[in-house]
Motif scaffolding. Sequence first.
Motif, PDB file in Angstrom:
ATOM      1  N   SER A 217       0.819  -1.215   0.000  1.00  0.00           N
ATOM      2  CA  SER A 217       0.000   0.000   0.000  1.00  0.00           C
ATOM      3  C   SER A 217       0.849   1.260   0.000  1.00  0.00           C
ATOM      4  O   SER A 217       0.411   2.306  -0.502  1.00  0.00           O
ATOM      5  CB  SER A 217      -0.926   0.002   1.216  1.00  0.00           C
ATOM      6  OG  SER A 217      -0.187  -0.054   2.432  1.00  0.00           O
ATOM      7  N   GLU A 218       2.064   1.181   0.547  1.00  0.00           N
ATOM      8  CA  GLU A 218       2.943   2.341   0.587  1.00  0.00           C
ATOM      9  C   GLU A 218       3.334   2.800  -0.818  1.00  0.00           C
ATOM     10  O   GLU A 218       3.605   3.986  -1.039  1.00  0.00           O
ATOM     11  CB  GLU A 218       4.213   2.005   1.381  1.00  0.00           C
ATOM     12  CG  GLU A 218       5.200   3.141   1.541  1.00  0.00           C
ATOM     13  CD  GLU A 218       4.732   4.215   2.502  1.00  0.00           C
ATOM     14  OE1 GLU A 218       5.336   5.299   2.520  1.00  0.00           O
ATOM     15  OE2 GLU A 218       3.745   3.956   3.235  1.00  0.00           O
ATOM     16  N   TYR A 219       3.321   1.883  -1.782  1.00  0.00           N
ATOM     17  CA  TYR A 219       3.721   2.210  -3.149  1.00  0.00           C
ATOM     18  C   TYR A 219       2.551   2.631  -4.036  1.00  0.00           C
ATOM     19  O   TYR A 219       2.766   2.988  -5.195  1.00  0.00           O
ATOM     20  CB  TYR A 219       4.412   1.001  -3.791  1.00  0.00           C
ATOM     21  CG  TYR A 219       5.609   0.504  -3.029  1.00  0.00           C
ATOM     22  CD1 TYR A 219       6.821   1.178  -3.083  1.00  0.00           C
ATOM     23  CD2 TYR A 219       5.529  -0.642  -2.236  1.00  0.00           C
ATOM     24  CE1 TYR A 219       7.928   0.735  -2.373  1.00  0.00           C
ATOM     25  CE2 TYR A 219       6.629  -1.110  -1.529  1.00  0.00           C
ATOM     26  CZ  TYR A 219       7.824  -0.413  -1.596  1.00  0.00           C
ATOM     27  OH  TYR A 219       8.913  -0.859  -0.893  1.00  0.00           O
ATOM     28  N   LEU A 220       1.353   2.558  -3.490  1.00  0.00           N
ATOM     29  CA  LEU A 220       0.157   2.757  -4.309  1.00  0.00           C
ATOM     30  C   LEU A 220      -0.656   3.953  -3.844  1.00  0.00           C
ATOM     31  O   LEU A 220      -0.587   4.378  -2.691  1.00  0.00           O
ATOM     32  CB  LEU A 220      -0.710   1.495  -4.265  1.00  0.00           C
ATOM     33  CG  LEU A 220      -0.031   0.187  -4.678  1.00  0.00           C
ATOM     34  CD1 LEU A 220      -0.956  -0.991  -4.441  1.00  0.00           C
ATOM     35  CD2 LEU A 220       0.412   0.257  -6.133  1.00  0.00           C
ATOM     36  N   LYS A 221      -1.436   4.477  -4.776  1.00  0.00           N
ATOM     37  CA  LYS A 221      -2.371   5.541  -4.483  1.00  0.00           C
ATOM     38  C   LYS A 221      -3.634   5.277  -5.288  1.00  0.00           C
ATOM     39  O   LYS A 221      -3.590   5.253  -6.526  1.00  0.00           O
ATOM     40  CB  LYS A 221      -1.771   6.901  -4.845  1.00  0.00           C
ATOM     41  CG  LYS A 221      -2.633   8.083  -4.445  1.00  0.00           C
ATOM     42  CD  LYS A 221      -1.911   9.402  -4.746  1.00  0.00           C
ATOM     43  CE  LYS A 221      -2.746  10.591  -4.293  1.00  0.00           C
ATOM     44  NZ  LYS A 221      -2.038  11.874  -4.555  1.00  0.00           N
ATOM     45  N   LEU A 222      -4.709   5.018  -4.588  1.00  0.00           N
ATOM     46  CA  LEU A 222      -5.979   4.656  -5.237  1.00  0.00           C
ATOM     47  C   LEU A 222      -5.800   3.434  -6.134  1.00  0.00           C
ATOM     48  O   LEU A 222      -6.391   3.342  -7.212  1.00  0.00           O
ATOM     49  CB  LEU A 222      -6.535   5.835  -6.035  1.00  0.00           C
ATOM     50  CG  LEU A 222      -6.807   7.125  -5.247  1.00  0.00           C
ATOM     51  CD1 LEU A 222      -7.280   8.231  -6.178  1.00  0.00           C
ATOM     52  CD2 LEU A 222      -7.825   6.876  -4.145  1.00  0.00           C
TER      53      LEU A 222
END
Length: 546
Positions: A217-222
């Motif tokens: 999740s730290e590497y992702l946005k939406l």
Amino acid sequence: MHSTKYINYAAIALATAAFAVSASCSKGTGESDKMKTVESADNSNSSDSSNLEAKVEDDGMTDKAETSIKTGVYKNAVCCHDPQVILADGTYYMTGSHQVLAKSDDLKSWSYIGNGNNVFDNLFSGDLDAFKYVGKNEEGGYSVWAANTFYNETMGKYVMYFCTTSSYIKSNLCMAVSDEPGGKYTYTDTILYSGFTSSHAAETDIYDVLGEDADLSEYLKLGGYDNNKWPNCIDPAVFTDEDDRMWMVYGSWSGGIFLLELDPETGRPIHPIEEAAKGGEDAPDPYYGYKLVGGGHHAIEGPYITYSKETGYYYLFVSYGGLTSNGGYQIRQFRSENSTGPYVDAAGNRLGDEENYMSYGLKMMGNYSLPSLSVTYMAPGGQSVFQDENGEYYIVYHQRFDDGQEFHEPRVHKLFMTKDGWFTAAPFEYTGDEGMSSISEKTDVTPDMLNGTFYLLNHGLDVNEFVNKPVKCTFENGSITPDEGGEMTGGTYAINSGEPYVTITIDGVEYEGCAFTMTDEAGNSTLCISAKGNDNKTIWAVKYLQ
């Protein structure tokens, strides 16, 4: 390279396995290895041409009158975007984007080994493993960019690191090996990935590195890749630190410039999982490594790091702006006492994702003109640094021109080290007669030689299409007086006899630099000064000699 590079070069990327030659380089084909176009000044209408000569005596040398300055431009027989150079067995090898490989014995005359082909022997065969993740570009072809060659002593191989990409965030870094620096190179592996989504992360190696249950999740946005925070995996460059450990710097726009250590046994990244777990302000990411500069999808790309044993610093060179002729492309410099940072500019500042990023980083050169250049130079960038067999430093980059086209050529300029430990570049293409060493304090310039007419160019800090033009000045007994109007009000200069170091003060800003003689690209003998200020600006001053 970045989205700008992708959009402008999609049409000239390798569209098929037929290795089509980049259209932007086509003008370089068939030209001589080194050609100078010289236009001598016509003084035939003068009743006494000697009246055109300045009467300033400098140890037997006089200024050359402006109307007597020959004009010309260096022409390179090869076209190479994002050039990088290594020295092997007395020969220099240049590689870069679009599967270009060239060689030279003297850094002046270059010839192709491969130009759109003859670089790899298997990249476009079999299952096309180097393109499995990224796929094809918008033109339906395959993009191969920004190669860097490094001799891995442990492996006993020349290793070429390069990137394949299909968009401004979906990219990967690859490696290929060869027994000879001139290739051919055999693709062996894909080693780093960017631009994945939550549903496509399994197509990369990130779970192999971080574990099957890793939280991404730290590497992702939406659900998509957060490219404002994390890198675009292109523009790799390998260097060794003072302890001979191997490192790879990489990145373009997106989340900034990152750094990973490499395993000498395999050439693959060593992911800093344990260091990341310790936390802290400058802790690395366990997958992407150490963040050095940039972020926020700002126009910073093409990183290259070199270690100088003379100063004990690591120097980071990057390109700012858009790569097109009017995109403001330019070369900036940072340095650090440690390979992993922090890297600071000449003003002592670190660069994160600041919106005014153009105020950070020592600007080495941008768009400029000089009296002896027959064409205005635009958008220098895609740079790297190398040393010759004597340890002298050089910078190589690609150069565009104010000619209404996007044609570009590689350029090699000698580098010099200021007294306070920053690199500055010679104003003209390398000729071999530069009267100063990169790595010693020897010079052929005396204080009296600085008296006379100079053309003083300030590269400023702008990132735009503006062309920096020189101001004609008189240097005399420590004072600088502009002969023309403009914003410059004058200044002072000082040099100690027997030393190459010059201090110039203009409008209250002090610039530290070096003075040296060299022949320019039109064949004029010149006395040059290249100096940097604590305001991150670089100035060049050129005196044309009889």
